[in-house]
Motif scaffolding. Sequence first.
Motif, PDB file in Angstrom:
ATOM      1  N   GLU A 593      -2.932 -17.009  -7.699  1.00 16.30           N
ATOM      2  CA  GLU A 593      -4.301 -16.739  -8.135  1.00 16.30           C
ATOM      3  C   GLU A 593      -4.879 -15.470  -7.509  1.00 16.30           C
ATOM      4  OE1 GLU A 593      -6.846 -20.066  -7.636  1.00 16.30           O
ATOM      5  OE2 GLU A 593      -5.782 -21.303  -9.103  1.00 16.30           O
ATOM      6  N   ARG A 594      -4.420 -15.108  -6.316  1.00 15.28           N
ATOM      7  CA  ARG A 594      -4.964 -13.906  -5.700  1.00 15.28           C
ATOM      8  C   ARG A 594      -4.622 -12.661  -6.512  1.00 15.28           C
ATOM      9  NH1 ARG A 594      -1.441 -12.066  -0.358  1.00 15.28           N
ATOM     10  NH2 ARG A 594       0.429 -11.372  -1.480  1.00 15.28           N
ATOM     11  N   ASP A 595      -3.577 -12.741  -7.360  1.00 17.98           N
ATOM     12  CA  ASP A 595      -3.134 -11.580  -8.129  1.00 17.98           C
ATOM     13  C   ASP A 595      -3.986 -11.314  -9.352  1.00 17.98           C
ATOM     14  OD1 ASP A 595      -0.792 -10.813  -6.547  1.00 17.98           O
ATOM     15  OD2 ASP A 595      -0.031 -12.780  -7.130  1.00 17.98           O
ATOM     16  N   PRO A 599      -5.756  -6.038  -4.097  1.00 19.71           N
ATOM     17  CA  PRO A 599      -6.490  -6.003  -2.833  1.00 19.71           C
ATOM     18  C   PRO A 599      -7.278  -4.704  -2.684  1.00 19.71           C
ATOM     19  CG  PRO A 599      -4.188  -5.485  -2.458  1.00 19.71           C
ATOM     20  CD  PRO A 599      -4.293  -5.885  -3.905  1.00 19.71           C
ATOM     21  N   ASN A 614     -10.813  -8.857  -1.168  1.00 15.30           N
ATOM     22  CA  ASN A 614     -10.738  -9.852  -2.224  1.00 15.30           C
ATOM     23  C   ASN A 614     -10.108 -11.142  -1.705  1.00 15.30           C
ATOM     24  OD1 ASN A 614     -11.944  -8.579  -4.474  1.00 15.30           O
ATOM     25  ND2 ASN A 614     -10.124  -7.328  -4.798  1.00 15.30           N
ATOM     26  N   PRO A 615     -10.400 -12.281  -2.342  1.00 18.86           N
ATOM     27  CA  PRO A 615      -9.859 -13.575  -1.891  1.00 18.86           C
ATOM     28  C   PRO A 615      -8.329 -13.574  -1.867  1.00 18.86           C
ATOM     29  CG  PRO A 615     -11.611 -13.917  -3.488  1.00 18.86           C
ATOM     30  CD  PRO A 615     -11.321 -12.444  -3.483  1.00 18.86           C
ATOM     31  N   GLY A 616      -7.773 -14.147  -0.818  1.00 21.79           N
ATOM     32  CA  GLY A 616      -6.333 -14.307  -0.715  1.00 21.79           C
ATOM     33  C   GLY A 616      -5.611 -13.150  -0.091  1.00 21.79           C
ATOM     34  N   TRP A 617      -6.308 -12.036   0.152  1.00 21.58           N
ATOM     35  CA  TRP A 617      -5.670 -10.844   0.710  1.00 21.58           C
ATOM     36  C   TRP A 617      -6.053 -10.647   2.181  1.00 21.58           C
ATOM     37  CZ3 TRP A 617      -1.901  -8.969  -2.086  1.00 21.58           C
ATOM     38  CH2 TRP A 617      -1.913  -9.143  -3.474  1.00 21.58           C
TER      39      TRP A 617
END
Length: 617
Positions: A593-595, A599, A614-617
Motif C-alpha cells: 500500500e505504501r507504493d 517517498p 509519506n506513510p510507510g516510508w
Amino acid sequence: MNSRIYLFVVIVVFSGCKNFLEKLPTDFVSPNGYYNTAADLETALVGVYDQLSRENIYGIRYQLEIAIGNDETYKNGQQAAGSIAAYLHGPSNVYVQNLWRFIYFGIERANSLIANIDKPIMDENRRRQILGETLFLRGYYYFVLTTHFGGVPLKLESTTVFNDVDIARSEVMDVYEQIIADMKHAETLLADQTATSLGFGGRVSVSAVRGMLARVYLHMAGEPLNDKEKYNDARTYALKVIESNEHALNPSFEQVFINYAQDLYDVKETIWEAEMWGNRYDSYRETGQLGSFSGPVSNDPEIGRSTNAMRITGLLYKTYEADSTSTNTLKYSPDLRRDWTCVQYTYGAAASNPDRNRTAVTNIYDMGFGKWRREFEVLTPKNPTYTSQNFPLLRYSDVLLMYAEAENEVSPLSQAAIDAVNLVRSRAYGKLMTGSYIKEITVNNGGSGYVTATPPKVVISGGGGTDAEAVAIVSGGRVTQVVITRPGKNFTAVPEVAFIGATGSGATGTAILVDPQHMVSDLKSVNISSQDSFREAIKRERMLEFAGESLRKQDLIRWGDLIPRLKQTAHDIKTNAPSGRQYTSQPGDNVSERDFLLPIPEYDLNLNRLLTQNPGW
C-alpha cells in the motif's frame, strides 16, 4: 524544497527541439536582466517546456524507472535493492529525487515567466498565449507531482534571492484546485490556439488543455480523493475535445509510432507530445532514449542499437484477442496492436548478419516492448544511445476512452460511451484502413539445409499491398513456421512469398489474407451487460491501447487496482513463465500500500524542515 535549488535555474535551458525549440541561451541568466523583449519571453517559455524532454523525465527515466513495474511492462534483469521497477526503492532513490527536483525546476521557470509576463512591449495576443501555455505547464507539473507524491509544497511565486525557505506540504485537494485554476485560466487564453493552427504537437493547444483537464478530473474521481462528482467534469472536457472536430484517429495504429521515429507530426492523433531532437553529433542535446531501451534487440548501428531493457508481461500479450484456430505457435490476433506492442524478433549484429536477418521470439515471456522502433528512424548517423523520437503525452484515443469512462459513471451504458470505445477498437482491428492484410503464411514445403541461427529472409511481394514483414523459424534444417511481424496493408490480391538465405533452399509458403471489414471489432455483449462489466472493458481497453506509454500504473492506482493486478501478474509468471523469467514476478511480490505514492526524497526532507514523509516510508 529549498529555494537554493531553484535560484537562477529560471532561464538556464539546453539545446532545442524542432520548430519552436531552436535558439536557447547556453548559460545562467539573471531574471533582473531578462524578460525585456518578446524574444526573451519566447526563450523563457522554451525553458519551461524543456523539463519535459529531460532524461530524468520523459527522455527515459519516467518510462523506464518510474512508470514501469505494472501488469503491462517490467524492467529486464533481476532488480537489485533500490529499484523502483521492483518496488525495492526508498527515499534516497536517485530517480525519485530527480523526478521531484526537475519537475520543481519546471515550476520555478514557470513562476518566473508568469511574474515577468507584462515586462516587455509586445503583441498582446502573443503575450496572452505565452501566459496560457505557461500556466498550463505549471498546472501539469503539479499534476505529475501530486499523483506521485500526494500533497506537495505549493510554490506559486518566483525565487529571486538566496534564502532558505521551508514550505509545508499542501493538502492533495488544494494542489488539485491550483492545477484546475491554472489549466482553466490557460483554456481561456489559448481558445484560439488550436492543434491545426500550431501544426505540431510540441506546443500546448486548447485541445491539450481540455484533454488534460479530463485526465485531472478522472484522477480526482478516483483514489485517493474519490470525488465522484468529478466524473461530470471529466466527461465535459473530453467531450469538448471530441466536439471540436479537430481530431481523429490515425487509421493505422503502428503509423502513430512510426511518425515519432520519422519526426513527423499528426496533430489529429497526437494532441501533445514531449519533443526530442537531434542525434548528439551536432550542437543539439535535446535527445531522449526512446527506442534504444525498447524495440527489437539490436547491436546493428544501421538499424539502431536497442537493449530492450523494457519488456512486456505475458499477461499483457494474453489479454489481446487471439484466434484459437491459428496453426502457428503465436496465435494470430485480429487486434493489430498486439504485434506492434509486443516484439516477436531480434536483430543480429551487423558483422554476423549482413542481410539484416531477424530471429523470431516465440516465448511470450521473452518478448520486448516495441512501440518505439529504431529501424524506422530517418536521422543518421544513428547514435548508439540517444534518439529524437518524441513521447506522447496525450493521444486522441485517450480522450475517447476517458470520455467513455466518465460517461459510463454519469450515464451507465450510454450508447455514446460504447461508440467511443468501439471507435478505438475499430482502428485496432484495422477497420479504418482499406484493403486486406496478411493473417498468416502457411509453409507448404520446409526445404532443407537452412541454419537455425540465421534463418532465411522472408520476402513478400506483389498483391498490391505494402509494409508486410515476417520472420522464418528453422528447425532441423527446414523452415517450420513463419511469424508475421507486420501484417502490411492495402492488399487486393494474395502476394508471393519467397525464402532467401545464404544457406538452404526449397522452402515455399502461401500468404493468407484477411479483410478487416468482415471482422467484428465491437465490444461483445458480455462487456456491456452492466455498468460494472463496461467499466472493466474500458480498463482493459486502456491497457491494450496505451501499454508502455506510462499511463498504466497511475490508472491502476486511481482505480484501486494496483496491488491485485500486480499480484495477478506475478501469479501468471510463476505459473507459466520459464525458469529464466521467474524473477519478473518481483513487482507483484514486493508491492504494498505504501507504493500508492513515491517517498518524499530524503535530500529534500533534510533541507526543508516542514516537509513530512509519506506513510510507510
